[in-house]
Scaffold this motif. Sequence first.
Motif, PDB file in Angstrom:
ATOM      1  N   SER A  38      31.290  42.007  25.484  1.00  0.00           N
ATOM      2  CA  SER A  38      31.962  41.503  24.199  1.00  0.00           C
ATOM      3  C   SER A  38      33.364  41.734  24.164  1.00  0.00           C
ATOM      4  O   SER A  38      34.193  41.469  23.538  1.00  0.00           O
ATOM      5  CB  SER A  38      31.417  41.651  22.969  1.00  0.00           C
ATOM      6  OG  SER A  38      31.345  43.066  22.721  1.00  0.00           O
ATOM      7  N   ASN A  39      33.939  42.986  24.982  1.00  0.00           N
ATOM      8  CA  ASN A  39      34.898  43.542  24.767  1.00  0.00           C
ATOM      9  C   ASN A  39      35.856  43.255  26.157  1.00  0.00           C
ATOM     10  O   ASN A  39      36.860  43.783  26.374  1.00  0.00           O
ATOM     11  CB  ASN A  39      34.974  45.039  24.641  1.00  0.00           C
ATOM     12  CG  ASN A  39      36.393  45.667  24.325  1.00  0.00           C
ATOM     13  OD1 ASN A  39      37.248  45.090  23.649  1.00  0.00           O
ATOM     14  ND2 ASN A  39      36.933  46.645  25.155  1.00  0.00           N
ATOM     15  N   LEU A  40      35.353  42.488  27.012  1.00  0.00           N
ATOM     16  CA  LEU A  40      35.907  42.143  28.422  1.00  0.00           C
ATOM     17  C   LEU A  40      36.355  40.671  28.396  1.00  0.00           C
ATOM     18  O   LEU A  40      35.422  39.755  27.839  1.00  0.00           O
ATOM     19  CB  LEU A  40      34.915  42.288  29.543  1.00  0.00           C
ATOM     20  CG  LEU A  40      34.592  43.753  29.641  1.00  0.00           C
ATOM     21  CD1 LEU A  40      33.480  43.798  30.739  1.00  0.00           C
ATOM     22  CD2 LEU A  40      35.650  44.835  30.025  1.00  0.00           C
ATOM     23  N   GLY A  41      37.489  40.356  28.940  1.00  0.00           N
ATOM     24  CA  GLY A  41      37.835  38.831  29.022  1.00  0.00           C
ATOM     25  C   GLY A  41      38.434  38.689  30.420  1.00  0.00           C
ATOM     26  O   GLY A  41      39.149  39.641  31.174  1.00  0.00           O
ATOM     27  N   ILE A  42      38.151  37.630  31.019  1.00  0.00           N
ATOM     28  CA  ILE A  42      38.507  37.186  32.497  1.00  0.00           C
ATOM     29  C   ILE A  42      40.127  36.919  32.152  1.00  0.00           C
ATOM     30  O   ILE A  42      40.416  36.072  31.341  1.00  0.00           O
ATOM     31  CB  ILE A  42      37.803  36.034  33.013  1.00  0.00           C
ATOM     32  CG1 ILE A  42      36.257  36.616  33.308  1.00  0.00           C
ATOM     33  CG2 ILE A  42      38.425  35.527  34.336  1.00  0.00           C
ATOM     34  CD1 ILE A  42      35.536  35.439  33.532  1.00  0.00           C
ATOM     35  N   THR A  43      41.002  37.211  33.299  1.00  0.00           N
ATOM     36  CA  THR A  43      42.357  37.144  33.089  1.00  0.00           C
ATOM     37  C   THR A  43      42.980  37.185  34.184  1.00  0.00           C
ATOM     38  O   THR A  43      42.603  37.655  35.206  1.00  0.00           O
ATOM     39  CB  THR A  43      43.069  38.297  32.192  1.00  0.00           C
ATOM     40  OG1 THR A  43      44.461  37.743  31.670  1.00  0.00           O
ATOM     41  CG2 THR A  43      43.058  39.644  32.696  1.00  0.00           C
ATOM     42  N   CYS A  44      44.211  36.525  34.442  1.00  0.00           N
ATOM     43  CA  CYS A  44      45.017  36.729  35.568  1.00  0.00           C
ATOM     44  C   CYS A  44      45.794  37.950  35.704  1.00  0.00           C
ATOM     45  O   CYS A  44      45.695  38.889  34.848  1.00  0.00           O
ATOM     46  CB  CYS A  44      46.247  35.680  35.462  1.00  0.00           C
ATOM     47  SG  CYS A  44      46.014  34.015  35.081  1.00  0.00           S
ATOM     48  N   PRO A  45      45.758  38.406  37.006  1.00  0.00           N
ATOM     49  CA  PRO A  45      45.819  39.897  37.154  1.00  0.00           C
ATOM     50  C   PRO A  45      47.597  40.263  36.538  1.00  0.00           C
ATOM     51  O   PRO A  45      47.380  41.265  36.181  1.00  0.00           O
ATOM     52  CB  PRO A  45      45.917  40.032  38.783  1.00  0.00           C
ATOM     53  CG  PRO A  45      44.925  38.902  39.256  1.00  0.00           C
ATOM     54  CD  PRO A  45      45.028  37.871  38.112  1.00  0.00           C
ATOM     55  N   GLU A  46      48.235  39.242  36.721  1.00  0.00           N
ATOM     56  CA  GLU A  46      49.727  39.634  36.403  1.00  0.00           C
ATOM     57  C   GLU A  46      49.509  39.851  34.926  1.00  0.00           C
ATOM     58  O   GLU A  46      50.359  40.615  34.429  1.00  0.00           O
ATOM     59  CB  GLU A  46      50.713  38.479  36.768  1.00  0.00           C
ATOM     60  CG  GLU A  46      50.865  38.186  38.157  1.00  0.00           C
ATOM     61  CD  GLU A  46      49.547  37.268  38.972  1.00  0.00           C
ATOM     62  OE1 GLU A  46      49.658  37.279  40.201  1.00  0.00           O
ATOM     63  OE2 GLU A  46      48.744  36.770  38.223  1.00  0.00           O
ATOM     64  N   VAL A  47      48.924  38.870  34.230  1.00  0.00           N
ATOM     65  CA  VAL A  47      48.935  39.170  32.402  1.00  0.00           C
ATOM     66  C   VAL A  47      48.429  40.344  32.346  1.00  0.00           C
ATOM     67  O   VAL A  47      48.451  41.063  31.255  1.00  0.00           O
ATOM     68  CB  VAL A  47      48.103  37.739  32.132  1.00  0.00           C
ATOM     69  CG1 VAL A  47      48.014  37.883  30.632  1.00  0.00           C
ATOM     70  CG2 VAL A  47      49.015  36.521  32.403  1.00  0.00           C
ATOM     71  N   ASN A  48      47.212  40.832  33.101  1.00  0.00           N
ATOM     72  CA  ASN A  48      46.376  41.956  32.557  1.00  0.00           C
ATOM     73  C   ASN A  48      47.305  43.157  32.719  1.00  0.00           C
ATOM     74  O   ASN A  48      47.304  44.199  32.085  1.00  0.00           O
ATOM     75  CB  ASN A  48      45.189  42.043  33.642  1.00  0.00           C
ATOM     76  CG  ASN A  48      44.238  43.097  33.132  1.00  0.00           C
ATOM     77  OD1 ASN A  48      43.956  43.404  31.851  1.00  0.00           O
ATOM     78  ND2 ASN A  48      43.516  43.735  33.846  1.00  0.00           N
ATOM     79  N   GLN A  49      48.193  43.208  33.857  1.00  0.00           N
ATOM     80  CA  GLN A  49      49.137  44.167  34.315  1.00  0.00           C
ATOM     81  C   GLN A  49      50.108  44.121  33.219  1.00  0.00           C
ATOM     82  O   GLN A  49      50.699  45.389  32.647  1.00  0.00           O
ATOM     83  CB  GLN A  49      49.751  44.095  35.352  1.00  0.00           C
ATOM     84  CG  GLN A  49      48.787  44.117  36.572  1.00  0.00           C
ATOM     85  CD  GLN A  49      47.916  45.645  36.727  1.00  0.00           C
ATOM     86  OE1 GLN A  49      48.787  46.510  36.582  1.00  0.00           O
ATOM     87  NE2 GLN A  49      46.812  45.551  36.946  1.00  0.00           N
ATOM     88  N   MET A  50      50.894  43.201  32.327  1.00  0.00           N
ATOM     89  CA  MET A  50      51.727  42.869  31.472  1.00  0.00           C
ATOM     90  C   MET A  50      51.077  43.783  30.422  1.00  0.00           C
ATOM     91  O   MET A  50      51.587  44.180  29.536  1.00  0.00           O
ATOM     92  CB  MET A  50      52.021  41.712  31.350  1.00  0.00           C
ATOM     93  CG  MET A  50      52.971  41.333  32.123  1.00  0.00           C
ATOM     94  SD  MET A  50      53.670  39.594  31.796  1.00  0.00           S
ATOM     95  CE  MET A  50      52.297  38.523  31.996  1.00  0.00           C
ATOM     96  N   LYS A  51      49.740  43.204  29.956  1.00  0.00           N
ATOM     97  CA  LYS A  51      49.072  43.596  28.662  1.00  0.00           C
ATOM     98  C   LYS A  51      48.897  45.265  28.859  1.00  0.00           C
ATOM     99  O   LYS A  51      49.038  45.806  27.519  1.00  0.00           O
ATOM    100  CB  LYS A  51      47.777  43.020  28.642  1.00  0.00           C
ATOM    101  CG  LYS A  51      47.241  43.355  27.218  1.00  0.00           C
ATOM    102  CD  LYS A  51      45.807  42.533  27.159  1.00  0.00           C
ATOM    103  CE  LYS A  51      44.867  42.950  26.081  1.00  0.00           C
ATOM    104  NZ  LYS A  51      44.274  44.228  26.218  1.00  0.00           N
TER     105      LYS A  51
END
Length: 85
Positions: A38-51
């Motif tokens: 419930s605390n995991l979301g699929i995301t683009c690597p670039e966006v995950n790195q920015m976050k």
Amino acid sequence: NGPQTKCYLTGIDIDMTKDDYQLDHILPISRGGTNELSNLGITCPEVNQMKGSLTTEELFYWCQKILEHNGYTVTKNKNIETQSE
């Protein structure tokens, strides 16, 4: 095409069999988040790195500041809900 899903932050389509993607901790571990699904979301690597270790709302705040500083006007569409709402 393989199974399709969307990046939970950008809405960009991700083909789970072809595209590079990452699992993001919506509330980062460093901020008290867990490894629960419930605390995991699929995301683009670039966006995950920015976050990084930001919360979703903090990421939105800084994106807005960057855009406004560069002459953009940012408004929230009333039909869009974030996972933190």
